[in-house]
Design an enzyme around this catalytic site. Structure first.
Site, mmCIF file in Angstrom:
data_model
loop_
_atom_site.group_PDB
_atom_site.id
_atom_site.type_symbol
_atom_site.label_atom_id
_atom_site.label_comp_id
_atom_site.label_asym_id
_atom_site.label_seq_id
_atom_site.Cartn_x
_atom_site.Cartn_y
_atom_site.Cartn_z
ATOM 1 N N ASP A 197 -28.041 -16.605 -105.665
ATOM 2 C CA ASP A 197 -29.018 -16.383 -106.735
ATOM 3 C C ASP A 197 -28.351 -16.370 -108.103
ATOM 4 O O ASP A 197 -27.145 -16.152 -108.221
ATOM 5 C CB ASP A 197 -29.740 -15.053 -106.520
ATOM 6 C CG ASP A 197 -28.765 -13.879 -106.470
ATOM 7 O OD1 ASP A 197 -27.809 -13.941 -105.679
ATOM 8 O OD2 ASP A 197 -28.933 -12.925 -107.251
ATOM 9 N N GLU A 257 -28.259 -11.022 -105.044
ATOM 10 C CA GLU A 257 -27.186 -10.111 -105.429
ATOM 11 C C GLU A 257 -27.461 -9.493 -106.793
ATOM 12 O O GLU A 257 -27.196 -8.319 -107.023
ATOM 13 C CB GLU A 257 -25.859 -10.890 -105.467
ATOM 14 C CG GLU A 257 -24.624 -10.009 -105.620
ATOM 15 C CD GLU A 257 -24.179 -9.793 -107.063
ATOM 16 O OE1 GLU A 257 -23.255 -9.003 -107.269
ATOM 17 O OE2 GLU A 257 -24.754 -10.398 -107.994
ATOM 18 N N ASP A 301 -16.476 -13.930 -106.753
ATOM 19 C CA ASP A 301 -17.531 -13.733 -107.742
ATOM 20 C C ASP A 301 -16.892 -13.189 -109.018
ATOM 21 O O ASP A 301 -15.881 -12.513 -108.964
ATOM 22 C CB ASP A 301 -18.538 -12.718 -107.166
ATOM 23 C CG ASP A 301 -19.818 -12.642 -107.970
ATOM 24 O OD1 ASP A 301 -20.014 -13.471 -108.875
ATOM 25 O OD2 ASP A 301 -20.626 -11.748 -107.674
ATOM 26 N N ASP A 359 -21.933 -17.957 -112.068
ATOM 27 C CA ASP A 359 -22.151 -16.701 -111.352
ATOM 28 C C ASP A 359 -23.345 -16.901 -110.434
ATOM 29 O O ASP A 359 -24.483 -16.766 -110.874
ATOM 30 C CB ASP A 359 -22.395 -15.593 -112.377
ATOM 31 C CG ASP A 359 -22.681 -14.247 -111.735
ATOM 32 O OD1 ASP A 359 -22.509 -14.129 -110.517
ATOM 33 O OD2 ASP A 359 -23.097 -13.326 -112.463
HETATM 34 ZN ZN LIG Z 1 -22.162 -12.589 -109.405
#
Ligand SMILES: [Zn+2]
Length: 400
Positions: A78, A171, A194, A137
């Site tokens: 996401d 997330e 991440d 991200d």
């Molecule tokens: Zn992230």
């Protein structure tokens, strides 16, 4: 597909999540992307590929003789609800010269404003056109993991044990680990891929609680209130002033914790305040909670009746308290970073991660950076050069 093509393909899918949605996952377009990833994983000969009904993808790169602990890599599909992820128009800057990068007529990525860019001179960068976020991200994390899978599939001479892979939805709204099946994943520990720079890793995050403060006043016509009225909103102001002034987010950094009043609503009759309480050190956090209780008791006594109630809820805990019980998790990462010529830097996270929640579900899970920055908005960028380094790092991590 090389890592650049792969990343550009992934960000062409809009996977924005939605905190107001009660569906699982929160938006169906995350599933569209998930199905595409499943297809790609199968093409890369990843075994046991499965997309759960809650939108979590699992898969295994079968071992070929390695004996090290079985580890996993996790990234999220996401993107943040804070900025649009629709119709992203990436710009590629080859061999970055260190000057400001024009995103569009109004916006520029300026190293004066974003000094981390100064470390990326000579890198190939990808930026937005200033109208959306980039989605590095965490599609950079997914691209790094998938490129590792491709590399291992092309290089059977690299011996490794089984490697578990998972891609999670939602997330950014804190639901990424809700439906994560740790038993299904069966690895001894894992790393989320991440966040920030490639030389940064994280195994410490905040301990996080929320506090809801409810205040009952005594409302009386203001014309005849003398000696009788208790204004709940004024009690609220007093309560807040009894908490340490310098323990507020605007005065804290690094390992300093805080109490953050993020919502207040009230009248004379009733007032409610919502705080979040954060600290890396659980003992100090317990003191912060004590201070809330002391303020409550003090004011209840001063007003002579039970006017204040405080309710605390645990949100997540610092993964360090578990991860440090297994020093090999960080040792293995630091060794791999050294082999890649990366000067490892541990940085405490001033927030939580899915890895923190997974750590307390019995899957210790520190985080490795991806080479991106300025997440959740139009200034987001990623270094392709760092992402390639990330692939190399993951290969060193699994290599026998
Ligand atoms: Zn992230």
């Amino acid at each position: 597909m090389n890592i650049e093509e792969r990343f550009l393909k992934y960000i062409s899918y809009n996977t924005q999540c939605d905190e107001h949605s009660s569906t699982v996952p929160s938006t169906s377009n995350q599933l569209v992307f998930a199905r595409e990833l499943v297809k790609e994983m199968k093409e890369l000969n990843i075994s046991n590929v499965e997309l759960s009904k809650e939108g979590v993808i699992y898969g295994t790169i079968k071992g070929n003789g390695g004996k090290q602990d079985i580890i996993g890599f996790i990234a999220h599909m996401d993107t943040s609800p804070d900025a649009s992820g629709e119709n992203i128009k990436p710009q590629i800057i080859r061999n970055y010269d260190g000057n400001a990068i024009k995103l569009n007529q109004e916006l520029s990525l300026n190293p004066q404003e974003f000094p981390k860019l100064k470390k990326l001179v000579g890198h190939d960068l990808i930026t937005t056109d200033g109208t959306t976020l980039l989605g590095a991200d965490d599609k950079a994390g997914i691209a790094i993991i998938m490129s590792m899978a491709q590399y291992l599939s092309n290089h059977p001479e690299i011996k490794h044990n089984d490697i578990q892979i998972a891609f999670t939805p939602d997330e950014e709204i804190g639901r990424g680990s809700d439906h994560f099946d740790v038993d299904r994943f069966h690895s001894q520990y894992a790393y989320t891929i991440d966040g920030d720079e490639i030389d940064v890793y994280n195994y410490e995050n905040f301990n996080a609680y929320s506090a809801q403060v409810k205040i009952k006043g005594k409302s009386i016509h203001p014309g005849s209130a003398k000696g009788k009225m208790i204004n709940a909103s004024r009690v609220a102001i007093k309560f807040d002033q009894l908490l340490s002034e310098f323990m507020r987010p605007e005065y804290t950094e690094k390992y300093e914790g805080f109490n953050h009043l993020h919502h207040i609503e009230g009248q004379c009759e009733y007032c409610q305040m919502d705080y979040i309480i954060r600290n890396h050190d659980k003992k100090i956090l317990d003191q912060q909670i004590k201070q809330f209780n002391r303020a409550k008791d003090f004011l209840n006594e001063q007003y002579g009746y039970h006017c204040i109630d405080v309710q605390f809820t645990e949100s997540y805990l610092n993964m360090a308290d578990i991860v440090l019980q297994h020093p090999k998790i960080i040792e293995r990462l630091k060794n791999a970073m050294e082999k890649c010529g990366i000067e490892a830097q541990a940085q405490p996270i001033r927030g939580g991660t899915d890895g923190a929640l997974l750590t307390y579900k019995n899957l210790p899970c520190p985080n490795i950076g991806t080479g991106g920055g300025n997440f959740h908005g139009p200034f987001e960028y990623v270094s392709l050069t760092s992402m390639k380094k990330g692939v190399q790092l993951l290969i060193e991590l699994v290599r026998e």
